[in-house]
Design a protein around this motif. Structure first.
Motif, PDB file in Angstrom:
ATOM      1  N   SER A   2       2.560  13.564  72.953  1.00 58.74           N
ATOM      2  CA  SER A   2       3.497  12.991  71.998  1.00 58.74           C
ATOM      3  C   SER A   2       2.892  11.768  71.301  1.00 58.74           C
ATOM      4  O   SER A   2       2.205  10.964  71.917  1.00 58.74           O
ATOM      5  CB  SER A   2       4.779  12.602  72.737  1.00 58.74           C
ATOM      6  N   ARG A   3       3.165  11.668  70.014  1.00 59.50           N
ATOM      7  CA  ARG A   3       2.684  10.526  69.232  1.00 59.50           C
ATOM      8  C   ARG A   3       3.787   9.476  69.154  1.00 59.50           C
ATOM      9  O   ARG A   3       4.938   9.816  68.911  1.00 59.50           O
ATOM     10  CB  ARG A   3       2.338  10.960  67.813  1.00 59.50           C
ATOM     11  N   ASP A   4       3.402   8.207  69.292  1.00 55.77           N
ATOM     12  CA  ASP A   4       4.379   7.146  69.081  1.00 55.77           C
ATOM     13  C   ASP A   4       4.154   6.560  67.683  1.00 55.77           C
ATOM     14  O   ASP A   4       3.280   7.009  66.937  1.00 55.77           O
ATOM     15  CB  ASP A   4       4.304   6.084  70.179  1.00 55.77           C
ATOM     16  N   ILE A   5       4.932   5.554  67.341  1.00 56.23           N
ATOM     17  CA  ILE A   5       4.846   4.973  66.004  1.00 56.23           C
ATOM     18  C   ILE A   5       3.442   4.454  65.717  1.00 56.23           C
ATOM     19  O   ILE A   5       2.908   4.661  64.627  1.00 56.23           O
ATOM     20  CB  ILE A   5       5.896   3.859  65.825  1.00 56.23           C
ATOM     21  N   LYS A   6       2.836   3.812  66.704  1.00 60.37           N
ATOM     22  CA  LYS A   6       1.489   3.269  66.522  1.00 60.37           C
ATOM     23  C   LYS A   6       0.494   4.389  66.207  1.00 60.37           C
ATOM     24  O   LYS A   6      -0.343   4.250  65.308  1.00 60.37           O
ATOM     25  CB  LYS A   6       1.068   2.515  67.783  1.00 60.37           C
ATOM     26  N   ASP A   7       0.577   5.505  66.925  1.00 60.01           N
ATOM     27  CA  ASP A   7      -0.312   6.648  66.680  1.00 60.01           C
ATOM     28  C   ASP A   7      -0.098   7.223  65.275  1.00 60.01           C
ATOM     29  O   ASP A   7      -1.062   7.589  64.597  1.00 60.01           O
ATOM     30  CB  ASP A   7      -0.077   7.755  67.703  1.00 60.01           C
ATOM     31  N   ILE A   8       1.145   7.303  64.865  1.00 54.50           N
ATOM     32  CA  ILE A   8       1.461   7.871  63.554  1.00 54.50           C
ATOM     33  C   ILE A   8       0.931   6.971  62.445  1.00 54.50           C
ATOM     34  O   ILE A   8       0.361   7.456  61.464  1.00 54.50           O
ATOM     35  CB  ILE A   8       2.979   8.130  63.432  1.00 54.50           C
ATOM     36  N   LYS A   9       1.100   5.652  62.604  1.00 53.47           N
ATOM     37  CA  LYS A   9       0.546   4.731  61.608  1.00 53.47           C
ATOM     38  C   LYS A   9      -0.967   4.882  61.525  1.00 53.47           C
ATOM     39  O   LYS A   9      -1.538   4.903  60.435  1.00 53.47           O
ATOM     40  CB  LYS A   9       0.933   3.278  61.941  1.00 53.47           C
ATOM     41  N   LYS A  10      -1.606   5.033  62.672  1.00 55.94           N
ATOM     42  CA  LYS A  10      -3.060   5.225  62.699  1.00 55.94           C
ATOM     43  C   LYS A  10      -3.432   6.530  61.997  1.00 55.94           C
ATOM     44  O   LYS A  10      -4.392   6.577  61.221  1.00 55.94           O
ATOM     45  CB  LYS A  10      -3.580   5.217  64.131  1.00 55.94           C
ATOM     46  N   ASP A  11      -2.666   7.607  62.250  1.00 57.85           N
ATOM     47  CA  ASP A  11      -2.923   8.890  61.590  1.00 57.85           C
ATOM     48  C   ASP A  11      -2.868   8.752  60.068  1.00 57.85           C
ATOM     49  O   ASP A  11      -3.717   9.289  59.348  1.00 57.85           O
ATOM     50  CB  ASP A  11      -1.906   9.953  62.027  1.00 57.85           C
ATOM     51  N   ILE A  12      -1.859   8.045  59.573  1.00 59.80           N
ATOM     52  CA  ILE A  12      -1.687   7.875  58.132  1.00 59.80           C
ATOM     53  C   ILE A  12      -2.869   7.093  57.549  1.00 59.80           C
ATOM     54  O   ILE A  12      -3.476   7.507  56.561  1.00 59.80           O
ATOM     55  CB  ILE A  12      -0.349   7.167  57.825  1.00 59.80           C
ATOM     56  N   LEU A  13      -3.194   5.981  58.193  1.00 58.56           N
ATOM     57  CA  LEU A  13      -4.304   5.160  57.695  1.00 58.56           C
ATOM     58  C   LEU A  13      -5.634   5.905  57.818  1.00 58.56           C
ATOM     59  O   LEU A  13      -6.494   5.807  56.938  1.00 58.56           O
ATOM     60  CB  LEU A  13      -4.340   3.819  58.418  1.00 58.56           C
ATOM     61  N   ASP A  14      -5.795   6.669  58.895  1.00 62.47           N
ATOM     62  CA  ASP A  14      -7.011   7.468  59.053  1.00 62.47           C
ATOM     63  C   ASP A  14      -7.140   8.513  57.953  1.00 62.47           C
ATOM     64  O   ASP A  14      -8.251   8.824  57.503  1.00 62.47           O
ATOM     65  CB  ASP A  14      -7.055   8.147  60.427  1.00 62.47           C
ATOM     66  N   GLN A  15      -6.026   9.068  57.528  1.00 59.40           N
ATOM     67  CA  GLN A  15      -6.086  10.056  56.436  1.00 59.40           C
ATOM     68  C   GLN A  15      -6.525   9.388  55.137  1.00 59.40           C
ATOM     69  O   GLN A  15      -7.304   9.958  54.377  1.00 59.40           O
ATOM     70  CB  GLN A  15      -4.736  10.765  56.265  1.00 59.40           C
ATOM     71  N   PHE A  16      -6.042   8.174  54.892  1.00 53.73           N
ATOM     72  CA  PHE A  16      -6.522   7.448  53.718  1.00 53.73           C
ATOM     73  C   PHE A  16      -8.021   7.176  53.827  1.00 53.73           C
ATOM     74  O   PHE A  16      -8.747   7.267  52.846  1.00 53.73           O
ATOM     75  CB  PHE A  16      -5.763   6.129  53.525  1.00 53.73           C
ATOM     76  N   LEU A  74      -1.394   4.169  48.711  1.00 49.70           N
ATOM     77  CA  LEU A  74      -2.103   3.037  49.293  1.00 49.70           C
ATOM     78  C   LEU A  74      -2.049   1.825  48.361  1.00 49.70           C
ATOM     79  O   LEU A  74      -2.219   1.969  47.154  1.00 49.70           O
ATOM     80  CB  LEU A  74      -3.563   3.434  49.551  1.00 49.70           C
ATOM     81  N   THR A  75      -1.807   0.660  48.937  1.00 52.18           N
ATOM     82  CA  THR A  75      -1.840  -0.584  48.160  1.00 52.18           C
ATOM     83  C   THR A  75      -3.220  -1.218  48.297  1.00 52.18           C
ATOM     84  O   THR A  75      -4.035  -0.775  49.116  1.00 52.18           O
ATOM     85  CB  THR A  75      -0.791  -1.574  48.677  1.00 52.18           C
ATOM     86  N   GLN A  76      -3.461  -2.269  47.543  1.00 56.84           N
ATOM     87  CA  GLN A  76      -4.734  -2.981  47.662  1.00 56.84           C
ATOM     88  C   GLN A  76      -4.866  -3.571  49.063  1.00 56.84           C
ATOM     89  O   GLN A  76      -5.940  -3.508  49.671  1.00 56.84           O
ATOM     90  CB  GLN A  76      -4.844  -4.090  46.611  1.00 56.84           C
ATOM     91  N   LYS A  77      -3.779  -4.099  49.596  1.00 52.66           N
ATOM     92  CA  LYS A  77      -3.799  -4.654  50.954  1.00 52.66           C
ATOM     93  C   LYS A  77      -4.145  -3.569  51.968  1.00 52.66           C
ATOM     94  O   LYS A  77      -4.901  -3.791  52.907  1.00 52.66           O
ATOM     95  CB  LYS A  77      -2.451  -5.291  51.282  1.00 52.66           C
ATOM     96  N   GLY A  78      -3.609  -2.370  51.784  1.00 50.34           N
ATOM     97  CA  GLY A  78      -3.919  -1.252  52.655  1.00 50.34           C
ATOM     98  C   GLY A  78      -5.372  -0.827  52.532  1.00 50.34           C
ATOM     99  O   GLY A  78      -6.038  -0.523  53.533  1.00 50.34           O
ATOM    100  N   ALA A  79      -5.884  -0.810  51.307  1.00 48.04           N
ATOM    101  CA  ALA A  79      -7.281  -0.449  51.085  1.00 48.04           C
ATOM    102  C   ALA A  79      -8.204  -1.465  51.774  1.00 48.04           C
ATOM    103  O   ALA A  79      -9.202  -1.079  52.374  1.00 48.04           O
ATOM    104  CB  ALA A  79      -7.579  -0.371  49.594  1.00 48.04           C
ATOM    105  N   ASN A  80      -7.835  -2.733  51.687  1.00 41.59           N
ATOM    106  CA  ASN A  80      -8.633  -3.766  52.365  1.00 41.59           C
ATOM    107  C   ASN A  80      -8.605  -3.574  53.880  1.00 41.59           C
ATOM    108  O   ASN A  80      -9.613  -3.813  54.546  1.00 41.59           O
ATOM    109  CB  ASN A  80      -8.128  -5.161  52.016  1.00 41.59           C
ATOM    110  N   LEU A  81      -7.491  -3.136  54.403  1.00 39.23           N
ATOM    111  CA  LEU A  81      -7.343  -2.935  55.844  1.00 39.23           C
ATOM    112  C   LEU A  81      -8.231  -1.802  56.358  1.00 39.23           C
ATOM    113  O   LEU A  81      -8.849  -1.924  57.407  1.00 39.23           O
ATOM    114  CB  LEU A  81      -5.879  -2.633  56.198  1.00 39.23           C
ATOM    115  N   ILE A  82      -8.295  -0.701  55.618  1.00 39.69           N
ATOM    116  CA  ILE A  82      -9.016   0.467  56.140  1.00 39.69           C
ATOM    117  C   ILE A  82     -10.514   0.384  55.958  1.00 39.69           C
ATOM    118  O   ILE A  82     -11.235   1.217  56.497  1.00 39.69           O
ATOM    119  CB  ILE A  82      -8.461   1.792  55.564  1.00 39.69           C
ATOM    120  N   TYR A  83     -10.995  -0.600  55.213  1.00 45.17           N
ATOM    121  CA  TYR A  83     -12.445  -0.717  55.027  1.00 45.17           C
ATOM    122  C   TYR A  83     -12.972  -2.020  55.528  1.00 45.17           C
ATOM    123  O   TYR A  83     -12.462  -2.965  55.762  1.00 45.17           O
ATOM    124  CB  TYR A  83     -12.830  -0.528  53.554  1.00 45.17           C
TER     125      TYR A  83
END
Length: 83
Positions: A2-16, A74-83
């Motif tokens: 089972s995925r929790d909220i943290k795992d799901i957020k990671k999945d979304i960011l990983d897809q970006f 994705l926002t600019q803040k999100g783009a900065n987070l994933i790289y």
């Protein structure tokens, strides 16, 4: 497993990350509709909504519900987070 909220957020960011997302890029709707959402159980689907709202509240993405499949941008803040 089972995925929790943290795992799901990671999945979304990983897809970006996988699509080398930049500001204003959108996760492909077919990935959500065909490869991700169908494999979530009902509890995980509720957590998916919470995860989207939390990521949006922190300014990492914007989302809008478009029928049954949300549009995640994705926002600019999100783009900065994933790289």
């Amino acid at each position: 497993m089972s995925r929790d909220i943290k795992d799901i957020k990671k999945d979304i960011l990983d897809q970006f990350r996988a699509i080398e997302g930049e500001e204003n890029d959108v996760i492909p709707e077919n990935w959500l509709r065909e490869e991700y959402l169908p494999y979530l159980n009902p509890y995980e689907k509720k957590d998916f909504e919470k995860a989207m709202k939390q990521l949006a509240a922190k300014g990492f993405l914007k989302f809008e519900m478009k029928g049954a499949v949300p549009r995640l941008k994705l926002t600019q803040k999100g783009a900065n987070l994933i790289y």
